[in-house]
Motif scaffolding. Structure first.
Motif, PDB file in Angstrom:
ATOM      1  N   VAL A  71      -5.330  -7.524   4.012  1.00  0.00           N
ATOM      2  CA  VAL A  71      -4.610  -6.283   3.053  1.00  0.00           C
ATOM      3  C   VAL A  71      -5.706  -5.246   2.885  1.00  0.00           C
TER       4      VAL A  71
ATOM      5  N   GLN B 294      -6.894  -1.916   0.471  1.00  0.00           N
ATOM      6  CA  GLN B 294      -6.711  -1.202  -0.829  1.00  0.00           C
ATOM      7  C   GLN B 294      -7.569  -0.116  -0.867  1.00  0.00           C
TER       8      GLN B 294
ATOM      9  N   SER C 105      -3.302  -0.555  -5.594  1.00  0.00           N
ATOM     10  CA  SER C 105      -1.921  -1.451  -5.712  1.00  0.00           C
ATOM     11  C   SER C 105      -1.648  -1.518  -7.206  1.00  0.00           C
TER      12      SER C 105
ATOM     13  N   GLN D  84       2.905 -11.593   6.469  1.00  0.00           N
ATOM     14  CA  GLN D  84       2.212 -10.308   5.729  1.00  0.00           C
ATOM     15  C   GLN D  84       3.317  -9.206   5.496  1.00  0.00           C
TER      16      GLN D  84
ATOM     17  N   ALA E  31       3.923  -7.862   1.914  1.00  0.00           N
ATOM     18  CA  ALA E  31       3.630  -6.534   1.640  1.00  0.00           C
ATOM     19  C   ALA E  31       4.750  -5.727   0.707  1.00  0.00           C
TER      20      ALA E  31
ATOM     21  N   ALA F 271       1.739  -4.166  -1.139  1.00  0.00           N
ATOM     22  CA  ALA F 271       0.397  -4.162  -0.537  1.00  0.00           C
ATOM     23  C   ALA F 271       0.429  -3.359   0.740  1.00  0.00           C
ATOM     24  N   TYR F 272      -0.740  -3.275   1.288  1.00  0.00           N
ATOM     25  CA  TYR F 272      -0.887  -2.120   2.509  1.00  0.00           C
ATOM     26  C   TYR F 272      -1.652  -3.160   3.623  1.00  0.00           C
ATOM     27  N   PRO F 273      -0.672  -3.901   4.579  1.00  0.00           N
ATOM     28  CA  PRO F 273      -1.308  -4.776   5.342  1.00  0.00           C
ATOM     29  C   PRO F 273      -2.106  -4.145   6.500  1.00  0.00           C
TER      30      PRO F 273
ATOM     31  N   ARG G 106       3.089  -3.469   8.997  1.00  0.00           N
ATOM     32  CA  ARG G 106       3.101  -2.277   8.225  1.00  0.00           C
ATOM     33  C   ARG G 106       4.622  -1.588   8.276  1.00  0.00           C
TER      34      ARG G 106
ATOM     35  N   ALA H 254       6.018  -2.491   4.779  1.00  0.00           N
ATOM     36  CA  ALA H 254       5.508  -2.344   3.601  1.00  0.00           C
ATOM     37  C   ALA H 254       6.132  -1.125   2.786  1.00  0.00           C
TER      38      ALA H 254
END
Lengths: 572, 355
Positions: B136, B138, B243, B297, B301, B306-308, B314, B317
């Motif tokens: 992940v 951030q 986050s 994931q 997310a 979260a930003y995988p 993604r 997300a």
């Protein structure tokens, strides 16, 4: 002395324990830090002395410790006198108010005072409404830290000085009065001198608390009054700076040991038989002067309000949503059960409580039982060897808990002959060992002071009557120190209950203790209710701790009152 | 005369000891090294906000029996290093690349190439040896509340905050250098000033920046959230991981603005690895293959904003998260240099520059 099997066993176990769990791990850690390449490194010393910030913080810590040694004694002795010595209306209620420091401390206590007197506190707000020009930061810096810590650390006085006071023979006071001594003179010449061993012991503890002050300066100290403990904490967590942490901790530890040595000397030079052979229970004294009496009452109740408000607030805050607390505006709408729902909604919320209660109970019981024997032997046989052992048992005061924990992990991560070839890292037992280790100095110090006030003639009498040493210990000496021992057990239990520093490196993955659980539930980038959840846990802890105090201290207090009434018959 | 107390306490003692002993014997199953059975112990600093429970449940549904051990970043890294001769944990995830570099240097993690290795940007993890793999990402950002701060008053570069006295005492600085975010902020401040001849690899100009940043800032208040200080006007700016923004805007009614400097903002990547010397190597690898997969994931997310790093994940997300992250350029930070010196940088800052 070695002919006595009891002394022999105690000596062997003590020496083994000191060698295995005190000297060996600390030596491993310290040699690793100060002799990185087999050569003594002065790096840490040079770094620290050249840092103005470090020197300032260190000076602040000593200043705080010195101040507290005075202020805590003043407030502590006042509290003990108004609850146990003078006839004050509502003394029981007062006692309960002053006893609130027994059941909470740390960040919650500092935050509690900050919510009342701090920049956004409601007292400051209220005063600000009338006098808009006041300095809103009036409650910060040295003054605020001293006030809060003075009030927060009178616990030891309440418990130990209180129990010493109860043992004073009332006949000495009556005799003094008959000889024409006034209230002040009796207090100064009869009562306080009899309390001296315990006053010495609690002064050392207060000094140590002041040196190690962590949360109160962080919350209330502002930029002008930061102490050394936060720096030690940061450095002990960074492997390249652990030498600085160890050096700072050693400086603080040595200062305490020096004070301890001075107190030991002072203690030896006097004779304090505060226990009466034909005990007459202490009777509460009336203050004859009406004005003084009024002033003492007002002071006692003012102090009561100051003590009790933060606790009431914390209970209130645990029912308030956290945004309202932080905004400083609490309305009826903000009251909620949600914080409790969050805590009890977590899966297996009770398990950490059970784990911590078991660990704390085991550790505090083991350490008190062990130290009862050790303190007794140290008290009775004074020679260079026992003197050395006594100082060695204070090693845990020289290192911060985090470093003790790290030292234990790194020492016992391979089979060690000293513990029968076992690997202790990763087992449930190492945390117990750590808990016992960190509680040794405190327990020993107070038990020694308790034994110091037991007259030798009692023991002589038992021996002449044909009692063996174990029998004498069990039937004559232990009962006299049991109230102190019970109070220590309860205090140790309470302080271990939410421990984080030792647990973080030592806890077994499947047995998560409470300190870790609280930290986990109050951490997190999106966890905005962390303060409220801390309050909920604090309220739950207060309940358990009060229960522990009641079970151990309240009941044995009752037992010792019963015992005192019977004593004239038991010991003719 | 104390019979009642003594009996009661001895009964309590016996009971407690029994419980403790049973727990000890139960525990030895897990603690014994070389034992491949038993629960898989997963170390993480990313278990808060319900993440730990979610992962345990999902893993159980996938047939993996795991126990999450959650600790703060620095504490967790120290614990893993201290235990390296007799590891208690089997897998570690969630620590940032800086901590993982330390674990790798201490031989506390061992290399394993997960099944999903071609779905992630390999430069985000350990490019050279594949000792740890990215999960992940951030950004660490300087934020303000657009409701109270005029757009015209917002500096374009973070360093403008301490250039002159205009913003003195008006932005929060976190002085708890034992924590991950303040460490990353420090690394970000120093990164542009790498200089082999300078003190600890940093030029004097770099240290002036650190002095300026801490000297003009308002120290964070223990137990008080940055956003609480923003809305009561105590400070106007402060640093948080990206986050945390969404939930705070919802709670405090703020509309967060982010300072986006020319050189970009520091990014950190949370990683996963097998702990070196675990007796449960196979199951540790199985867990990594499962947890890092695009499916898991993606769900993670979506649930936790979260930003995988996993490109396939993604798509799941949250759009707001993707938009924010993709609008912020990445600052170029030399992580090898940072890892080598971060301990000394913290020490120097703690001794010399903190307020």
């Amino acid at each position: 002395m070695l002919r006595s099997p009891l002394v022999l066993v105690v000596a062997l176990v003590t020496v083994w324990f000191i060698a295995t769990f005190l000297i060996f791990p600390s030596a491993t850690l310290l040699i690793g830090t100060f002799f990185p390449d087999g050569q003594l490194s002065f790096r840490a010393f040079e770094k620290l002395t050249s840092s103005e910030r470090a020197m300032n913080s260190l000076w602040h810590s000593f200043l705080l410790a010195g101040t507290l040694a005075v202020t805590v004694n003043v407030v502590g002795i006042f509290i003990v006198l108004v609850t146990d010595y003078f006839a004050i209306r509502g003394a029981r209620i007062l006692w309960l108010g002053y006893a609130t420091t027994l059941i909470y401390g740390g960040i919650v206590l500092a935050a509690g005072y900050n919510f009342i007197y701090g920049r956004y506190g409601f007292v400051t707000n209220a005063v600000g409404n009338w006098f808009p020009d006041i300095d809103r930061d009036w409650f910060s810096g040295y003054f605020a830290v001293v006030v809060v810590m003075t009030l927060a650390t009178t616990t030891n006085h309440m418990l130990f000085l209180g129990s010493s006071l109860a043992k004073i023979d009332y006949q000495t006071i009556e005799a003094a009065r008959n000889m024409g001594a006034g209230t002040v003179r009796i207090l100064w010449r009869i009562v306080l001198p009899a309390l001296r061993p315990m006053i010495f012991a609690v002064t050392v503890l207060t000094f140590l608390t002041g040196l190690g002050a962590l949360t109160a300066p962080i919350v209330l100290g502002g930029t002008d009054f930061q102490t050394i403990a936060p720096m030690i904490l940061t450095f002990s967590k960074s492997s390249s700076s652990q030498d600085l942490a160890a050096l700072l901790a050693i400086i603080l530890g040595l200062a305490t040991i020096v004070l301890l040595a001075m107190m030991n000397r002072a203690e030896k030079s006097g004779v304090y038989f505060s226990v009466a052979k034909v005990a007459t229970p202490l009777q509460k004294q009336k203050i004859p002067n009406r004005v003084t009496n009024g002033v003492v009452h007002v002071l006692a109740y003012a102090l009561f309000v100051v003590y009790a408000t933060p606790v009431l607030l914390i209970v209130l805050f645990s029912f308030v949503d956290s945004t309202a607390i932080l905004r400083g505006m609490i309305t009826w709408d903000a009251l909620t059960f949600e914080n409790y729902a969050t805590v009890f909604g977590t899966p297996s919320v009770l398990r950490p409580f059970v784990v911590s209660v078991i660990y704390s109970a085991l550790a505090s019981a083991i350490v008190v039982v062990g130290m009862l024997f050790v303190a007794r032997v140290l008290q009775k046989y004074r020679n260079p060897v026992t003197g050395l052992l006594e100082y060695l048992l204070h090693i845990p005061w020289i290192l911060p808990t985090i470093l003790i924990a790290l030292a234990l992990v790194m020492t016992f991560d391979r089979p060690q002959a000293l513990v029968g070839g076992q690997v202790l890292t990763g087992t449930t037992s190492l945390l117990l060992v750590a808990y016992i280790v960190v509680k040794i100095p405190f327990t020993l110090r107070l038990l020694k002071a308790a034994f110091a006030s037991v007259p030798e003639s009692l023991e002589d009498a038992a021996r002449i009557l044909g009692a063996g040493s174990m029998f004498t210990l069990r039937k004559v000496l232990f009962p006299l120190v049991i109230p102190t021992a019970a109070a220590i057990t309860a205090l140790n239990f309470n302080s271990l209950l939410d421990d984080y520093d030792a647990a973080v490196f030592l806890y077994h993955p499947l047995f998560q203790p409470l300190g870790i659980a609280i930290k986990a539930s109050t951490e997190g980038e999106n966890n905005l209710d962390s303060m409220s959840i801390t309050f909920v846990y604090t309220v739950l802890l207060m309940i358990i701790m009060s229960l522990a105090m009641y079970l151990v201290y309240g009941r044995s207090g009752a037992a010792s009152r019963r015992a005192r009434r019977r004593k004239p018959r038991l010991i003719p | 005369m104390h019979k009642r107390t003594v009996t009661a306490s001895s009964i309590a003692f016996v009971l407690l000891s029994t419980v403790a002993l049973t727990s000890c014997s139960a525990a030895t199953d897990i603690a014994a090294s070389g034992d491949a059975s038993g629960t898989l112990i997963v170390y993480t600093n990313s278990n808060s906000d319900g993440r730990g429970e979610w992962i345990t449940e999902q893993a159980a549904a996938a047939g993996l029996d795991i126990e999450i051990v959650g600790l703060g970043g620095a504490d967790l890294a120290n614990r893993i290093v201290a235990e390296k001769n007799n590891p208690v944990g089997d897998v570690v995830f969630g620590l940032n690349n800086m901590f993982f570099e330390t674990l790798k240097a201490e031989d506390a993690v061992s290399a394993y190439t997960p099944a999903w290795s071609d779905e992630v940007d390999s430069t985000a993890g350990d490019t050279e040896d594949g000792a740890f793999w990215p999960l992940v990402e951030q950004a660490i950002v300087m934020v303000y509340d657009t409701n109270t701060v005029n757009a015209a008053d917002v500096p374009t570069e973070i360093a403008d905050l301490w250039d002159g006295d205009q913003h003195t005492g008006n932005y929060e600085v976190n002085t708890a250098l034992g924590q991950a975010t303040p460490q990353l902020m420090l690394a970000s401040l120093l990164a542009p000033y790498a200089d082999e001849d300078g003190d600890l690899g940093i030029s004097d100009e770099g240290w002036d920046q650190v002095q300026g940043y801490f000297g003009h800032g308002s120290p964070a208040v223990e137990g008080t959230d940055l956003y609480a200080r923003l809305i009561r006007g105590e400070v106007d700016f402060g640093v948080i991981p990206s986050s945390g923004i969404t939930s705070r805007d919802a709670e405090y009614g703020t509309v967060t603005g982010v300072i986006s400097p020319q050189d970009g903002v520091p990014y950190v990547t949370e990683q996963i690895a097998v702990i070196h010397g675990t007796p449960r190597q196979d199951r540790a690898e199985e867990f990594i293959d499962w947890f890092g997969s695009s499916d898991v994931q993606g769900q993670f997310a979506a649930k936790f904003a979260a930003y995988p790093v996993n490109e396939k994940a993604r798509v799941q997300a949250l759009p707001a998260v993707v938009e924010l992250i993709e609008s912020l350029p990445k600052q170029d930070i030399d992580w090898a240099l940072t890892r080598e010196h971060i301990g000394e940088w913290i020490e120097k800052t703690e001794l010399g520059y903190l307020p």
